[in-house]
Motif scaffolding. Structure first.
Motif, mmCIF file in Angstrom:
data_model
loop_
_atom_site.group_PDB
_atom_site.id
_atom_site.type_symbol
_atom_site.label_atom_id
_atom_site.label_comp_id
_atom_site.label_asym_id
_atom_site.label_seq_id
_atom_site.Cartn_x
_atom_site.Cartn_y
_atom_site.Cartn_z
ATOM 1 N N MET A 35 0.872 -1.183 0.000
ATOM 2 C CA MET A 35 0.000 0.000 0.000
ATOM 3 C C MET A 35 0.909 1.233 0.000
ATOM 4 S SD MET A 35 -1.300 0.356 3.965
ATOM 5 C CE MET A 35 -0.093 0.431 5.298
ATOM 6 N N PRO A 36 0.438 2.368 -0.529
ATOM 7 C CA PRO A 36 1.262 3.581 -0.541
ATOM 8 C C PRO A 36 1.075 4.416 0.732
ATOM 9 C CG PRO A 36 -0.680 3.932 -1.879
ATOM 10 C CD PRO A 36 -0.765 2.521 -1.347
ATOM 11 N N PHE A 37 1.524 3.865 1.860
ATOM 12 C CA PHE A 37 1.362 4.539 3.149
ATOM 13 C C PHE A 37 2.460 4.026 4.076
ATOM 14 C CE2 PHE A 37 -0.935 5.491 7.208
ATOM 15 C CZ PHE A 37 -1.144 6.843 6.978
ATOM 16 N N TYR A 38 2.504 4.533 5.266
ATOM 17 C CA TYR A 38 3.548 4.180 6.231
ATOM 18 C C TYR A 38 3.507 2.705 6.597
ATOM 19 C CZ TYR A 38 4.219 9.104 6.334
ATOM 20 O OH TYR A 38 4.478 10.374 5.926
ATOM 21 N N TYR A 39 4.686 2.140 6.801
ATOM 22 C CA TYR A 39 4.861 0.719 7.097
ATOM 23 C C TYR A 39 4.138 -0.108 6.027
ATOM 24 C CZ TYR A 39 6.716 2.775 11.254
ATOM 25 O OH TYR A 39 7.459 3.539 12.100
ATOM 26 N N PRO A 40 4.537 0.102 4.758
ATOM 27 C CA PRO A 40 3.827 -0.515 3.637
ATOM 28 C C PRO A 40 4.217 -1.954 3.326
ATOM 29 C CG PRO A 40 5.622 0.820 2.793
ATOM 30 C CD PRO A 40 5.602 1.011 4.305
ATOM 31 N N ASN A 41 5.296 -2.449 3.920
ATOM 32 C CA ASN A 41 5.752 -3.804 3.639
ATOM 33 C C ASN A 41 4.890 -4.786 4.430
ATOM 34 O OD1 ASN A 41 7.126 -6.272 3.465
ATOM 35 N ND2 ASN A 41 9.138 -5.306 3.495
ATOM 36 N N PHE A 42 4.272 -5.725 3.733
ATOM 37 C CA PHE A 42 3.386 -6.679 4.409
ATOM 38 C C PHE A 42 4.133 -7.515 5.446
ATOM 39 C CE2 PHE A 42 0.568 -10.441 4.732
ATOM 40 C CZ PHE A 42 -0.596 -9.776 5.108
ATOM 41 N N GLN A 43 5.457 -7.619 5.311
ATOM 42 C CA GLN A 43 6.260 -8.363 6.285
ATOM 43 C C GLN A 43 6.530 -7.548 7.553
ATOM 44 O OE1 GLN A 43 6.930 -11.643 5.947
ATOM 45 N NE2 GLN A 43 5.607 -11.315 4.185
ATOM 46 N N SER A 169 10.118 -4.209 12.312
ATOM 47 C CA SER A 169 10.621 -5.131 11.292
ATOM 48 C C SER A 169 10.728 -6.539 11.858
ATOM 49 C CB SER A 169 12.007 -4.676 10.829
ATOM 50 O OG SER A 169 12.646 -5.707 10.106
ATOM 51 N N ARG A 170 10.459 -7.517 11.012
ATOM 52 C CA ARG A 170 10.609 -8.910 11.451
ATOM 53 C C ARG A 170 12.073 -9.256 11.710
ATOM 54 N NH1 ARG A 170 5.955 -12.124 8.660
ATOM 55 N NH2 ARG A 170 4.240 -10.973 9.613
ATOM 56 N N ALA A 171 12.988 -8.422 11.188
ATOM 57 C CA ALA A 171 14.411 -8.660 11.440
ATOM 58 C C ALA A 171 14.744 -8.447 12.919
ATOM 59 C CB ALA A 171 15.265 -7.733 10.572
ATOM 60 N N TYR A 172 13.904 -7.667 13.625
ATOM 61 C CA TYR A 172 14.107 -7.455 15.061
ATOM 62 C C TYR A 172 13.521 -8.664 15.787
ATOM 63 C CZ TYR A 172 14.514 -4.966 19.494
ATOM 64 O OH TYR A 172 14.853 -4.582 20.772
ATOM 65 N N PRO A 173 14.341 -9.407 16.532
ATOM 66 C CA PRO A 173 13.916 -10.709 17.075
ATOM 67 C C PRO A 173 12.999 -10.626 18.299
ATOM 68 C CG PRO A 173 16.145 -10.223 17.779
ATOM 69 C CD PRO A 173 15.718 -9.087 16.891
ATOM 70 N N MET A 174 11.741 -10.267 18.060
ATOM 71 C CA MET A 174 10.758 -10.206 19.147
ATOM 72 C C MET A 174 9.383 -10.443 18.527
ATOM 73 S SD MET A 174 9.969 -6.929 21.691
ATOM 74 C CE MET A 174 11.506 -6.883 22.582
ATOM 75 N N LYS A 175 8.565 -11.244 19.167
ATOM 76 C CA LYS A 175 7.224 -11.531 18.644
ATOM 77 C C LYS A 175 6.366 -10.254 18.632
ATOM 78 C CE LYS A 175 6.695 -16.404 20.039
ATOM 79 N NZ LYS A 175 7.308 -16.880 18.853
ATOM 80 N N PRO A 176 5.437 -10.144 17.669
ATOM 81 C CA PRO A 176 4.575 -8.961 17.607
ATOM 82 C C PRO A 176 3.818 -8.699 18.924
ATOM 83 C CG PRO A 176 4.260 -10.309 15.652
ATOM 84 C CD PRO A 176 5.174 -11.069 16.575
ATOM 85 N N GLU A 177 3.408 -9.774 19.599
ATOM 86 C CA GLU A 177 2.669 -9.609 20.861
ATOM 87 C C GLU A 177 3.547 -8.941 21.923
ATOM 88 O OE1 GLU A 177 0.788 -12.695 18.407
ATOM 89 O OE2 GLU A 177 2.871 -12.379 19.013
ATOM 90 N N ARG A 178 4.810 -9.300 21.948
ATOM 91 C CA ARG A 178 5.750 -8.710 22.914
ATOM 92 C C ARG A 178 6.045 -7.251 22.535
ATOM 93 N NH1 ARG A 178 7.707 -7.067 26.719
ATOM 94 N NH2 ARG A 178 9.780 -7.374 27.572
ATOM 95 N N LYS A 179 6.201 -6.991 21.236
ATOM 96 C CA LYS A 179 6.403 -5.613 20.780
ATOM 97 C C LYS A 179 5.181 -4.762 21.151
ATOM 98 C CE LYS A 179 9.396 -6.782 16.867
ATOM 99 N NZ LYS A 179 9.572 -6.746 15.406
#
Length: 190
Positions: A35-43, A169-179
């Motif tokens: 999408m053309p908006f912030y944080y556009p990468n689906f990953q 980013s998924r490169a940062y090693p932490m689960k989305p729930e913890r983030k």
């Protein structure tokens, strides 16, 4: 090595009465966008993190059956909650063909203070990731807080908290729930 200077592809998203300004570093290259908006990468997990915090559902902002985010829903959510979005870099060079901050050379930093001049109710800035934090803290001449913590600055008589959050980013090693637990602390004022 790439020497092409890229200019930020999006205008700052600043809803009326915004209380929070979220700053990343710079968007990925357009071929990585859904999408053309912030944080556009689906990953990237930013919109999953927001879904967890505000709706208890990490798929809240995902278009059902598709690998893209619901941009109109995201924009409405940000307006409703007074959350502004931009980045700490306005112009960059990618030293490699990646979306990683470590491969960015910032050519021009965003004038965040000028943005704050147009956001009189903003008292919270959230940085997503190391380079965004370093860039912003240097601009305000304040020591970088630890991940999940904040530093307080005074700007034109206004106290502003700068929260350093983990990269979405998924490169940062932490689960989305913890983030999401970390980001929820910074968004508690909403």
């Amino acid at each position: 090595m790439n020497n092409n200077i890229e200019t930020h592809p999006f205008e700052p998203f600043v809803p009326e009465g915004a209380k929070v300004l979220m700053l990343g570093t710079f968007p990925p290259a357009p071929h990585r966008w859904c999408m053309p908006f912030y944080y556009p990468n689906f990953q990237n997990d930013m919109w999953r993190i927001m879904g967890i915090i505000f709706f208890g559902d990490k798929e809240h902002f995902i278009v059902k059956g598709e690998k893209r985010f619901d941009q109109p829903g995201i924009e409405a959510f940000l307006r409703e909650n007074g959350i502004a979005m931009y980045d700490t870099a306005t112009r960059i060079v990618r030293t490699k063909n990646t979306a990683s901050d470590k491969d960015l050379d910032i050519i021009e930093e965003t004038d965040v203070k000028a943005m704050l001049d147009h956001m009189p109710q903003c008292n919270t800035i959230i940085t997503a990731g190391q380079l965004a934090t370093t860039t912003l803290c240097r601009r305000f001449n304040v020591k970088e807080p630890k991940v999940g913590e904040y530093a307080e600055v005074e700007y034109k008589g206004r106290k502003i908290r700068i929260y350093r959050m983990p990269s979405s980013s998924r490169a940062y090693p932490m689960k989305p729930e913890r983030k999401a637990e970390q980001y929820a602390k910074a968004l508690a004022s909403l």
